[in-house]
Design an enzyme around this catalytic site. Structure first.
Site, mmCIF file in Angstrom:
data_model
loop_
_atom_site.group_PDB
_atom_site.id
_atom_site.type_symbol
_atom_site.label_atom_id
_atom_site.label_comp_id
_atom_site.label_asym_id
_atom_site.label_seq_id
_atom_site.Cartn_x
_atom_site.Cartn_y
_atom_site.Cartn_z
ATOM 1 N N HIS A 100 0.887 -1.168 0.000
ATOM 2 C CA HIS A 100 0.000 0.000 0.000
ATOM 3 C C HIS A 100 0.922 1.215 0.000
ATOM 4 O O HIS A 100 2.009 1.163 0.591
ATOM 5 C CB HIS A 100 -0.827 0.120 1.282
ATOM 6 N N ASP A 103 2.360 1.980 3.337
ATOM 7 C CA ASP A 103 3.303 1.014 3.926
ATOM 8 C C ASP A 103 4.728 1.451 3.636
ATOM 9 O O ASP A 103 5.655 1.108 4.361
ATOM 10 C CB ASP A 103 3.173 -0.384 3.278
ATOM 11 N N GLU A 231 -10.545 -7.029 -4.811
ATOM 12 C CA GLU A 231 -10.360 -8.064 -3.788
ATOM 13 C C GLU A 231 -11.622 -8.139 -2.938
ATOM 14 O O GLU A 231 -11.870 -7.263 -2.106
ATOM 15 C CB GLU A 231 -9.150 -7.727 -2.916
ATOM 16 N N GLU A 267 -8.744 -13.705 -1.641
ATOM 17 C CA GLU A 267 -8.069 -14.019 -0.374
ATOM 18 C C GLU A 267 -8.835 -15.125 0.347
ATOM 19 O O GLU A 267 -10.054 -15.042 0.540
ATOM 20 C CB GLU A 267 -7.986 -12.772 0.513
ATOM 21 N N HIS A 270 -10.990 -14.126 3.307
ATOM 22 C CA HIS A 270 -12.176 -13.334 2.949
ATOM 23 C C HIS A 270 -13.282 -14.239 2.409
ATOM 24 O O HIS A 270 -14.462 -14.019 2.677
ATOM 25 C CB HIS A 270 -11.818 -12.277 1.904
ATOM 26 N N ASP A 295 -4.440 -13.974 -2.458
ATOM 27 C CA ASP A 295 -3.851 -13.630 -1.164
ATOM 28 C C ASP A 295 -3.884 -14.900 -0.329
ATOM 29 O O ASP A 295 -4.946 -15.364 0.114
ATOM 30 C CB ASP A 295 -4.617 -12.479 -0.487
ATOM 31 N N ASP A 306 -11.180 -11.579 10.592
ATOM 32 C CA ASP A 306 -10.123 -11.730 9.610
ATOM 33 C C ASP A 306 -8.793 -11.927 10.339
ATOM 34 O O ASP A 306 -8.154 -10.951 10.718
ATOM 35 C CB ASP A 306 -10.115 -10.428 8.775
ATOM 36 N N ASP A 308 -5.996 -13.482 9.229
ATOM 37 C CA ASP A 308 -4.790 -13.404 8.380
ATOM 38 C C ASP A 308 -3.660 -14.296 8.865
ATOM 39 O O ASP A 308 -2.539 -13.832 9.114
ATOM 40 C CB ASP A 308 -4.289 -11.947 8.301
ATOM 41 N N ASP A 337 -0.671 -12.461 2.485
ATOM 42 C CA ASP A 337 -1.336 -11.417 3.270
ATOM 43 C C ASP A 337 -1.628 -12.041 4.632
ATOM 44 O O ASP A 337 -2.755 -12.401 4.952
ATOM 45 C CB ASP A 337 -2.622 -10.966 2.564
HETATM 46 C C1 XLS Z 1 -7.592 -6.474 4.250
HETATM 47 C C2 XLS Z 1 -7.122 -6.705 2.905
HETATM 48 C C3 XLS Z 1 -6.005 -5.797 2.428
HETATM 49 C C4 XLS Z 1 -5.817 -5.889 0.946
HETATM 50 C C5 XLS Z 1 -5.028 -4.765 0.361
HETATM 51 O O1 XLS Z 1 -8.326 -7.256 4.833
HETATM 52 O O2 XLS Z 1 -6.754 -8.057 2.794
HETATM 53 O O3 XLS Z 1 -4.819 -6.062 3.098
HETATM 54 O O4 XLS Z 1 -5.233 -7.087 0.553
HETATM 55 O O5 XLS Z 1 -5.585 -3.531 0.669
HETATM 56 CA CA CA Z 2 -7.571 -10.634 5.391
HETATM 57 CA CA CA Z 3 -5.758 -9.176 1.198
#
Ligand code: XLS
Ligand code: CA
Ligand code: CA
Length: 439
Positions: A100, A103, A231, A267, A270, A295, A306, A308, A337
């Protein structure tokens, strides 16, 4: 200057190795279905989790030190993160990164200052890329963190905030193109709503689509040849996000004529938040010709948010890679991710997490290829629908050359059809286990 002292170059040592800092399954040179593993699996490092996130949560401060020897919030720190990131990727043999805008550099109050910082850091990254084979997988703009985006970016109620979102997309596209990015992502962080009582949904959706159209127009004008990605995510941070899942996002893109320039970035975590499996959203994307990038992470069945996590579920990775192989591969990559758990705060943990993720997907690839080579599951699915190929009625339906009246006359003549053949789910699951665990 070496940042991750004591961490060696991570090598493939095979499934019997007991060294935690080695690959057990990811062997970049191994040929799977006629292609190198490294080509099947273009892995990417997520700048935000790996180089920025310290483990801060709602209940406590960070546990991990991501200063990399520099004062946080400075350009020295931004550069130290680049140094750390490149050393990290090189030690793991990772060829791509995702970012991003915020980042990469600390966000200033004035967007002109932030943009100048982005120019400086992207020059630095470009310099760093020389002499390596590391490239950008995709870039994106963070349009959810700054308080100005409290009501969304493309979906905001403020025309000025909309203009700032447009400015961020423009700059993030500039940087993505400058760094040779394969793709550009729109994740609609706050593109959604909390209550319809204060929301004009049709207005917001049209505005989001227009922002995307302007992005395509600008991206193509500066020579961006890659794919734009949406996404999907159903919720979090918003109660309801517009890009709920793959099917919803595809419908939106088609309705607004964006489907030629956009694909999806799916992802795992998600998809599960949307009440689907990871492989479901991959299949929906693939059959619509819109499976772009992945992702690679996983959620937790006991937690409804979420999380991750780094992927370690080999069943899911195998099913995901089965979808990818069936789709003929992806033009994007596999972006981790994912973040280490809060108590896994050491530099060594960062490497172990990526080793876990890369090995899980490598094993998934190997097993998915074996499933395809074995052929029993494919054959079952093919035979399942054979009545459409072998009977006159089936053939006329497939040729789209019949009618309700004709089919009705046929049904009346028959009186009652035979039951369809068994779905054989348990039998197929046994085959899956056999392929996964055979010696
Ligand atoms: C958040 C998202 C984010 C996207 C990019 O849940 O996964 O990280 O991948 O903005
Ligand atoms: Ca996520
Ligand atoms: Ca993501």
């Amino acid at each position: 200057m070496e940042i991750f002292k004591g961490i060696p170059q991570i090598k493939y040592e095979g499934a019997n190795s007991t060294s935690e800092l080695s690959f057990k399954y990811y062997d970049p040179e191994k040929i799977v279905l006629g292609k190198k593993m490294s080509e099947h699996l273009p892995f990417a490092m997520a700048w935000w989790h790996n180089l920025c996130a310290t483990g801060v949560d709602m209940f406590g401060r960070g546990t991990a030190d991501k200063s990399f020897g520099a004062k946080e919030g400075t350009m020295e720190h931004a550069k130290a993160k680049v140094d750390a990131g490149f050393e990290f990727m090189q030690k793991l043999g990772i060829k791509y990164f995702c970012f991003h805008d915020v980042d990469l550099v600390p966000e200033a109050d004035d967007i002109k200052v932030t943009n100048a910082r982005l120019d400086e850091i992207s020059d630095y990254i470009l310099q760093k890329m020389k002499g390596t084979d590391i490239k950008c997988l995709w870039g994106t703009a963070n349009m959810f963190g700054n308080p100005r985006y409290m009501n969304g970016a493309g979906s905001t109620n403020s025309a000025d905030v909309y203009a700032f979102a447009a400015a961020q997309v423009k700059k993030a596209l500039d940087i993505t193109v400058k760094l040779g990015g394969r793709g550009y992502v729109f994740w609609g962080g706050r593109e959604g709503y909390e209550t319809l009582l204060n929301t004009d949904m049709a207005f917001e959706l049209e505005n989001i689509a227009y922002l995307m159209k302007m992005a395509v127009e600008y991206g193509r004008s500066i020579g961006f040849k890659g794919d734009f990605y949406v996404e999907p995510k159903p919720k979090e941070p918003m109660k309801h996000q517009y890009d709920f899942d793959a099917a919803t996002a595809i419908g939106f893109l088609k309705a607004h004529g964006l489907d030629k320039d956009f694909k999806l970035n799916i992802e795992a975590n998600h998809a599960t938040l949307a009440g689907h499996t990871f492989e479901h959203d991959l299949r929906v994307s693939a059959i619509n010709g819109m499976l772009g990038s992945i992702d690679a992470n996983q959620g937790d069945f006991l937690l409804g948010w979420d999380t991750d996590e780094f992927p370690y579920d080999v069943y899911t990775a195998t099913k995901a890679m089965y979808e990818v192989l069936k789709a003929g591969g992806i033009t994007g990559g596999f972006n981790f991710d994912a973040k280490t758990r809060r108590p896994s705060y050491t530099a060594e943990d960062m490497f172990k997490a990526y080793i876990l993720g890369m090995d899980t997907f490598a094993l998934g690839l190997i097993k998915a290829a074996e499933l395809i080579e074995d052929g029993r599951i494919d054959k079952f699915v093919e035979n399942k629908y054979s009545s459409f190929r072998t009977t006159d009625t089936g053939k006329s339906i497939l040729a789209r050359k019949t009618s309700l009246a004709e089919l009705s006359a046929y049904a009346e003549k028959l009186g009652a059809p035979e039951l369809p053949a068994s779905g054989n789910q348990e039998g197929l699951e046994s085959i899956f286990n056999q392929i996964l665990f055979k010696a």
